[in-house]
Design a protein around this motif. Structure first.
Motif, PDB file in Angstrom:
ATOM      1  N   VAL A   1      -3.183  -2.771  15.820  1.00  0.00           N
ATOM      2  CA  VAL A   1      -2.234  -2.285  14.818  1.00  0.00           C
ATOM      3  C   VAL A   1      -2.058  -3.316  13.705  1.00  0.00           C
ATOM      4  O   VAL A   1      -2.060  -2.979  12.513  1.00  0.00           O
ATOM      5  CB  VAL A   1      -0.874  -1.966  15.472  1.00  0.00           C
ATOM      6  N   LEU A   2      -1.906  -4.571  14.096  1.00  0.00           N
ATOM      7  CA  LEU A   2      -1.718  -5.622  13.104  1.00  0.00           C
ATOM      8  C   LEU A   2      -2.948  -5.748  12.207  1.00  0.00           C
ATOM      9  O   LEU A   2      -2.819  -5.935  10.987  1.00  0.00           O
ATOM     10  CB  LEU A   2      -1.443  -6.949  13.810  1.00  0.00           C
ATOM     11  N   ALA A   3      -4.131  -5.641  12.791  1.00  0.00           N
ATOM     12  CA  ALA A   3      -5.359  -5.718  11.999  1.00  0.00           C
ATOM     13  C   ALA A   3      -5.445  -4.553  11.020  1.00  0.00           C
ATOM     14  O   ALA A   3      -5.873  -4.725   9.872  1.00  0.00           O
ATOM     15  CB  ALA A   3      -6.576  -5.724  12.923  1.00  0.00           C
ATOM     16  N   ARG A   4      -5.027  -3.374  11.461  1.00  0.00           N
ATOM     17  CA  ARG A   4      -5.061  -2.209  10.564  1.00  0.00           C
ATOM     18  C   ARG A   4      -4.053  -2.373   9.432  1.00  0.00           C
ATOM     19  O   ARG A   4      -4.360  -2.056   8.272  1.00  0.00           O
ATOM     20  CB  ARG A   4      -4.753  -0.937  11.353  1.00  0.00           C
ATOM     21  N   LEU A   5      -2.871  -2.886   9.732  1.00  0.00           N
ATOM     22  CA  LEU A   5      -1.868  -3.103   8.705  1.00  0.00           C
ATOM     23  C   LEU A   5      -2.357  -4.135   7.686  1.00  0.00           C
ATOM     24  O   LEU A   5      -2.165  -3.974   6.475  1.00  0.00           O
ATOM     25  CB  LEU A   5      -0.556  -3.565   9.349  1.00  0.00           C
ATOM     26  N   ARG A   6      -2.990  -5.180   8.184  1.00  0.00           N
ATOM     27  CA  ARG A   6      -3.543  -6.195   7.283  1.00  0.00           C
ATOM     28  C   ARG A   6      -4.588  -5.571   6.344  1.00  0.00           C
ATOM     29  O   ARG A   6      -4.615  -5.863   5.145  1.00  0.00           O
ATOM     30  CB  ARG A   6      -4.176  -7.329   8.084  1.00  0.00           C
ATOM     31  N   ARG A   7      -5.453  -4.730   6.896  1.00  0.00           N
ATOM     32  CA  ARG A   7      -6.482  -4.089   6.074  1.00  0.00           C
ATOM     33  C   ARG A   7      -5.867  -3.211   4.985  1.00  0.00           C
ATOM     34  O   ARG A   7      -6.369  -3.169   3.857  1.00  0.00           O
ATOM     35  CB  ARG A   7      -7.429  -3.254   6.941  1.00  0.00           C
ATOM     36  N   GLU A   8      -4.790  -2.524   5.328  1.00  0.00           N
ATOM     37  CA  GLU A   8      -4.130  -1.675   4.344  1.00  0.00           C
ATOM     38  C   GLU A   8      -3.605  -2.497   3.171  1.00  0.00           C
ATOM     39  O   GLU A   8      -3.756  -2.104   2.009  1.00  0.00           O
ATOM     40  CB  GLU A   8      -2.988  -0.886   4.994  1.00  0.00           C
TER      41      GLU A   8
ATOM     42  N   PRO B   1       0.826  -1.207   0.000  1.00  0.00           N
ATOM     43  CA  PRO B   1       0.000   0.000   0.000  1.00  0.00           C
ATOM     44  C   PRO B   1       0.857   1.251   0.000  1.00  0.00           C
ATOM     45  O   PRO B   1       2.009   1.232   0.428  1.00  0.00           O
ATOM     46  CB  PRO B   1      -0.792  -0.119   1.312  1.00  0.00           C
ATOM     47  N   ASP B   2       0.293   2.333  -0.514  1.00  0.00           N
ATOM     48  CA  ASP B   2       0.993   3.605  -0.413  1.00  0.00           C
ATOM     49  C   ASP B   2       1.085   3.975   1.057  1.00  0.00           C
ATOM     50  O   ASP B   2       0.084   3.974   1.779  1.00  0.00           O
ATOM     51  CB  ASP B   2       0.230   4.699  -1.168  1.00  0.00           C
ATOM     52  N   VAL B   3       2.274   4.280   1.502  1.00  0.00           N
ATOM     53  CA  VAL B   3       2.499   4.547   2.920  1.00  0.00           C
ATOM     54  C   VAL B   3       2.687   6.039   3.140  1.00  0.00           C
ATOM     55  O   VAL B   3       3.645   6.623   2.629  1.00  0.00           O
ATOM     56  CB  VAL B   3       3.741   3.793   3.441  1.00  0.00           C
TER      57      VAL B   3
ATOM     58  N   ALA C   1      -4.598  -5.580   2.344  1.00  0.00           N
ATOM     59  CA  ALA C   1      -5.709  -6.242   1.668  1.00  0.00           C
ATOM     60  C   ALA C   1      -6.426  -5.281   0.730  1.00  0.00           C
ATOM     61  O   ALA C   1      -6.915  -5.683  -0.337  1.00  0.00           O
ATOM     62  CB  ALA C   1      -6.686  -6.799   2.698  1.00  0.00           C
ATOM     63  N   ALA C   2      -6.479  -4.000   1.103  1.00  0.00           N
ATOM     64  CA  ALA C   2      -7.179  -3.005   0.295  1.00  0.00           C
ATOM     65  C   ALA C   2      -6.556  -2.825  -1.080  1.00  0.00           C
ATOM     66  O   ALA C   2      -7.224  -2.393  -2.023  1.00  0.00           O
ATOM     67  CB  ALA C   2      -7.215  -1.670   1.031  1.00  0.00           C
ATOM     68  N   VAL C   3      -5.250  -3.141  -1.201  1.00  0.00           N
ATOM     69  CA  VAL C   3      -4.571  -3.016  -2.502  1.00  0.00           C
ATOM     70  C   VAL C   3      -4.209  -4.389  -3.067  1.00  0.00           C
ATOM     71  O   VAL C   3      -3.343  -4.508  -3.935  1.00  0.00           O
ATOM     72  CB  VAL C   3      -3.309  -2.128  -2.385  1.00  0.00           C
ATOM     73  N   GLY C   4      -4.887  -5.422  -2.546  1.00  0.00           N
ATOM     74  CA  GLY C   4      -4.683  -6.758  -3.085  1.00  0.00           C
ATOM     75  C   GLY C   4      -3.350  -7.383  -2.737  1.00  0.00           C
ATOM     76  O   GLY C   4      -2.865  -8.263  -3.464  1.00  0.00           O
ATOM     77  N   LYS C   5      -2.747  -6.962  -1.610  1.00  0.00           N
ATOM     78  CA  LYS C   5      -1.427  -7.458  -1.230  1.00  0.00           C
ATOM     79  C   LYS C   5      -1.441  -8.205   0.098  1.00  0.00           C
ATOM     80  O   LYS C   5      -0.450  -8.209   0.833  1.00  0.00           O
ATOM     81  CB  LYS C   5      -0.425  -6.288  -1.158  1.00  0.00           C
ATOM     82  N   GLU C   6      -2.540  -8.861   0.419  1.00  0.00           N
ATOM     83  CA  GLU C   6      -2.617  -9.579   1.683  1.00  0.00           C
ATOM     84  C   GLU C   6      -1.616 -10.732   1.740  1.00  0.00           C
ATOM     85  O   GLU C   6      -1.115 -11.081   2.806  1.00  0.00           O
ATOM     86  CB  GLU C   6      -4.031 -10.110   1.923  1.00  0.00           C
ATOM     87  N   THR C   7      -1.307 -11.326   0.584  1.00  0.00           N
ATOM     88  CA  THR C   7      -0.297 -12.390   0.543  1.00  0.00           C
ATOM     89  C   THR C   7       1.057 -11.860   0.993  1.00  0.00           C
ATOM     90  O   THR C   7       1.786 -12.525   1.747  1.00  0.00           O
ATOM     91  CB  THR C   7      -0.177 -12.972  -0.878  1.00  0.00           C
ATOM     92  N   LEU C   8       1.374 -10.653   0.552  1.00  0.00           N
ATOM     93  CA  LEU C   8       2.635 -10.035   0.958  1.00  0.00           C
ATOM     94  C   LEU C   8       2.648  -9.778   2.459  1.00  0.00           C
ATOM     95  O   LEU C   8       3.661  -9.988   3.134  1.00  0.00           O
ATOM     96  CB  LEU C   8       2.833  -8.721   0.199  1.00  0.00           C
ATOM     97  N   PHE C   9       1.514  -9.342   2.988  1.00  0.00           N
ATOM     98  CA  PHE C   9       1.396  -9.144   4.436  1.00  0.00           C
ATOM     99  C   PHE C   9       1.708 -10.439   5.183  1.00  0.00           C
ATOM    100  O   PHE C   9       2.463 -10.434   6.162  1.00  0.00           O
ATOM    101  CB  PHE C   9      -0.013  -8.658   4.779  1.00  0.00           C
ATOM    102  N   GLU C  10       1.134 -11.547   4.734  1.00  0.00           N
ATOM    103  CA  GLU C  10       1.354 -12.826   5.400  1.00  0.00           C
ATOM    104  C   GLU C  10       2.811 -13.267   5.295  1.00  0.00           C
ATOM    105  O   GLU C  10       3.333 -13.918   6.212  1.00  0.00           O
ATOM    106  CB  GLU C  10       0.436 -13.896   4.806  1.00  0.00           C
ATOM    107  N   GLU C  11       3.481 -12.928   4.214  1.00  0.00           N
ATOM    108  CA  GLU C  11       4.895 -13.274   4.056  1.00  0.00           C
ATOM    109  C   GLU C  11       5.762 -12.516   5.054  1.00  0.00           C
ATOM    110  O   GLU C  11       6.723 -13.063   5.620  1.00  0.00           O
ATOM    111  CB  GLU C  11       5.359 -12.958   2.626  1.00  0.00           C
ATOM    112  N   PHE C  12       5.425 -11.255   5.282  1.00  0.00           N
ATOM    113  CA  PHE C  12       6.250 -10.401   6.143  1.00  0.00           C
ATOM    114  C   PHE C  12       5.868 -10.464   7.619  1.00  0.00           C
ATOM    115  O   PHE C  12       6.665 -10.112   8.496  1.00  0.00           O
ATOM    116  CB  PHE C  12       6.163  -8.939   5.687  1.00  0.00           C
TER     117      PHE C  12
END
Length: 249
Positions: free
Chosen positions: A162-169, A11-13, A171-182
């Protein structure tokens, strides 16, 4: 064949900005005034952090039924009876205000609260009593005092948010897989950038950069969540230190 990184690798940070007017600072600024904005801010904070207080009441030795009744009654009064003025010296931090208010409630209102039927006051706070006790049943059995237990539950609740908010960010750009990797790296787990790059068909360098931004965003979100529960920017670092001390205890 050279593998190119995806056009967007997360996501754009936004850059970490200056301290804005936050929920608790809105509540503190309102004081005893009739402010719908402050009321909504306080209700949001109570929704977010009710469980550490329930766990505190249970650790104080109250039964499941009594803890449910007490916590429900406490929040009903807090949200409807203008208790904000009752513990002025603790208003700097919502965490401290909440615990001090509950102590006052237990010490001075127990007899009356215990005599009331369940739901004596209609609280705007949705309180899932069964979920609360299920969570408490999973808590480790240790000699930790109720105060320390409350601090630790507060810290863990904050990190969960915080973790839930980061996951939502992500997921919102279709990068939930990347979240799970990191995600494992946030709790000290080892992460192989080469393996992640291979799984995502990306350059390892791009993965490393994305992982670095991921950790920075996590830290920024922790500070933002803490800022939401203190009255001013000068209290964020101290509260952050208190949070990590609670996790280490």
């Amino acid at each position: 064949m050279r593998r190119e990184p995806p056009a967007s690798f997360g996501p754009d940070v936004p850059e970490a900005g200056r301290f804005e007017l936050t929920r608790w600072s809105v509540v503190v600024a309102a004081g005893g005034d009739d402010s719908q904005l402050a009321d909504k801010a306080l209700e949001h904070l109570c929704h977010a952090y009710w469980y550490p207080l329930y766990a505190f009441v249970r650790r104080e030795g109250h039964s499941t039924q009594d803890a449910q009744d007490l916590t429900q009654e406490f929040f009903a009064r807090l949200l409807q009876k203008g208790w904000l003025q009752a513990v002025r010296r603790e208003k700097g931090r919502f965490r401290s205000f909440l615990l001090a208010s509950m102590r006052h409630f237990l010490a001075n209102e127990w007899d009356r609260a215990h005599a009331l039927k369940r739901g004596g006051l209609q609280s705007p706070l949705s309180f899932d009593a069964q979920s609360a006790e299920e969570r408490y049943a999973l808590e480790p059995a240790d000699p930790m005092t109720a105060d320390r237990f409350y601090e630790r539950r507060w810290a863990l609740t904050l990190l969960d948010r915080v973790l839930a908010r980061l996951r939502r960010e992500f997921a919102a750009v279709g990068k939930e897989t990347l979240f799970e990797e990191f995600k494992p790296s946030l709790s000290g787990g080892k992460v192989s950038y080469a393996e992640i790059a291979a799984r995502l068909n990306a350059q390892e360098t791009a993965v490393r950069v994305a992982a670095h931004r991921f950790r920075l965003r996590y830290r920024d979100l922790i500070r933002a969540e803490i800022a939401d529960t203190v009255a001013g920017p000068g209290e964020v670092d101290a509260e952050l230190a208190r949070l990590f001390a609670a996790l280490a205890s």
